[in-house]
Design a protein around this motif. Structure first.
Motif, PDB file in Angstrom:
ATOM      1  N   LYS A  20      -6.577  -0.383  -6.542  1.00  0.00           N
ATOM      2  CA  LYS A  20      -6.275  -1.676  -7.982  1.00  0.00           C
ATOM      3  C   LYS A  20      -5.489  -2.082  -8.255  1.00  0.00           C
ATOM      4  O   LYS A  20      -5.224  -2.608  -9.591  1.00  0.00           O
ATOM      5  CB  LYS A  20      -7.906  -0.999  -8.446  1.00  0.00           C
ATOM      6  N   ASP A  21      -4.017  -1.145  -8.495  1.00  0.00           N
ATOM      7  CA  ASP A  21      -2.833  -1.091  -9.351  1.00  0.00           C
ATOM      8  C   ASP A  21      -2.537  -1.502  -8.025  1.00  0.00           C
ATOM      9  O   ASP A  21      -1.473  -2.379  -7.547  1.00  0.00           O
ATOM     10  CB  ASP A  21      -2.532   0.377  -9.290  1.00  0.00           C
ATOM     11  N   ASP A  22      -1.375  -3.380  -9.470  1.00  0.00           N
ATOM     12  CA  ASP A  22      -0.689  -4.584  -8.487  1.00  0.00           C
ATOM     13  C   ASP A  22       0.249  -3.994  -8.495  1.00  0.00           C
ATOM     14  O   ASP A  22       1.208  -4.381  -7.305  1.00  0.00           O
ATOM     15  CB  ASP A  22      -0.655  -5.402 -10.012  1.00  0.00           C
ATOM     16  N   ALA A  23       0.849  -2.736  -8.157  1.00  0.00           N
ATOM     17  CA  ALA A  23       2.019  -2.124  -7.992  1.00  0.00           C
ATOM     18  C   ALA A  23       2.330  -1.496  -7.308  1.00  0.00           C
ATOM     19  O   ALA A  23       2.930  -1.443  -6.212  1.00  0.00           O
ATOM     20  CB  ALA A  23       2.516  -1.369  -9.255  1.00  0.00           C
ATOM     21  N   GLU A  24       0.902  -1.342  -6.573  1.00  0.00           N
ATOM     22  CA  GLU A  24       0.674  -0.598  -4.980  1.00  0.00           C
ATOM     23  C   GLU A  24      -0.186  -1.696  -3.950  1.00  0.00           C
ATOM     24  O   GLU A  24       0.258  -1.285  -2.513  1.00  0.00           O
ATOM     25  CB  GLU A  24      -0.602   0.477  -5.438  1.00  0.00           C
ATOM     26  N   ILE A  25      -0.121  -2.711  -4.134  1.00  0.00           N
ATOM     27  CA  ILE A  25      -1.243  -4.107  -3.616  1.00  0.00           C
ATOM     28  C   ILE A  25      -0.028  -4.143  -2.226  1.00  0.00           C
ATOM     29  O   ILE A  25       0.206  -4.518  -0.799  1.00  0.00           O
ATOM     30  CB  ILE A  25      -1.547  -4.615  -4.198  1.00  0.00           C
ATOM     31  N   ARG A  26       1.211  -4.384  -2.929  1.00  0.00           N
ATOM     32  CA  ARG A  26       2.999  -5.354  -2.097  1.00  0.00           C
ATOM     33  C   ARG A  26       2.745  -3.960  -1.180  1.00  0.00           C
ATOM     34  O   ARG A  26       3.031  -4.441  -0.024  1.00  0.00           O
ATOM     35  CB  ARG A  26       3.662  -4.927  -3.577  1.00  0.00           C
ATOM     36  N   GLU A  27       3.224  -3.223  -1.138  1.00  0.00           N
ATOM     37  CA  GLU A  27       3.668  -2.105   0.363  1.00  0.00           C
ATOM     38  C   GLU A  27       2.128  -1.817   0.875  1.00  0.00           C
ATOM     39  O   GLU A  27       2.159  -1.684   1.877  1.00  0.00           O
ATOM     40  CB  GLU A  27       3.598  -0.169  -1.178  1.00  0.00           C
ATOM     41  N   TRP A  28       0.955  -1.640   0.265  1.00  0.00           N
ATOM     42  CA  TRP A  28      -0.260  -1.559   0.933  1.00  0.00           C
ATOM     43  C   TRP A  28      -0.097  -3.409   2.061  1.00  0.00           C
ATOM     44  O   TRP A  28      -0.726  -2.693   2.947  1.00  0.00           O
ATOM     45  CB  TRP A  28      -1.494  -2.324   0.148  1.00  0.00           C
TER      46      TRP A  28
END
Length: 167
Positions: free
Chosen positions: A147-155
């Motif tokens: 849900k965290d925008d900072a983690e979405i890119r890596e996911w």
């Protein structure tokens, strides 16, 4: 399957597949001025070129309308294409009586396999050329996406793009 069956029950070969009829059914006949409507403008150029080729081809194969009407191969093609147990193509002629009808059928088939196919399928590259848009590359359940925008890119890079070692 129900959606396909519903569409097929209303399908008519010449009405839905020939470019001029299809355009007219949607209100885009040539007398409607729409600048930059390239599907119609370029499509009609291709449609007319294919039509000329189809007429020339039919003229090479059949000397007269009588030759068409008595041609066993072309008549069997019409029967097989329209029989409910075989092709079941609605709107396709059940028999051919003249060269003009054979040419129109060939023109429509060639249009479907060339211009129509290209118009429908080539624009898909803009969407599916970008790997995350192509669901076939998805290797994780979307419910696991952070849900965290900072983690979405890596996911996304880990789960949506092809692996670097993939050919």
């Amino acid at each position: 399957m129900q959606l396909i069956g519903k569409m097929w029950s209303r399908y008519s070969f010449f009405e839905k597949s020939s470019l001029p009829n299809e355009l007219a059914s949607r209100g885009f006949s040539e007398d409607v001025q729409i600048p930059g409507y390239l599907y119609r403008e370029d499509g009609m150029k291709l449609w007319n070129a294919i039509g000329g080729f189809a007429k020339d081809f039919v003229a090479e194969v059949f000397d007269s309308d009588e030759a068409v009407a008595s041609g066993t191969v072309v008549q069997e093609w019409a029967r097989e294409t329209t029989e409910p147990q075989k092709g079941a193509v609605k709107g396709f002629p059940t028999s051919f009586e003249d060269k003009e009808t054979v040419a129109k059928v060939l023109q429509t088939i060639m249009w479907m396999a060339s211009g129509l196919h290209a118009a429908v399928n080539f624009p898909q590259y803009n969407e599916y050329g970008y790997a995350p848009h192509k669901s076939l590359h998805l290797r994780a359940d979307l419910s696991t996406m952070p849900k965290d925008d900072a983690e979405i890119r890596e996911w996304m890079f880990e789960n949506m793009f092809p692996h670097i070692n993939t050919n």
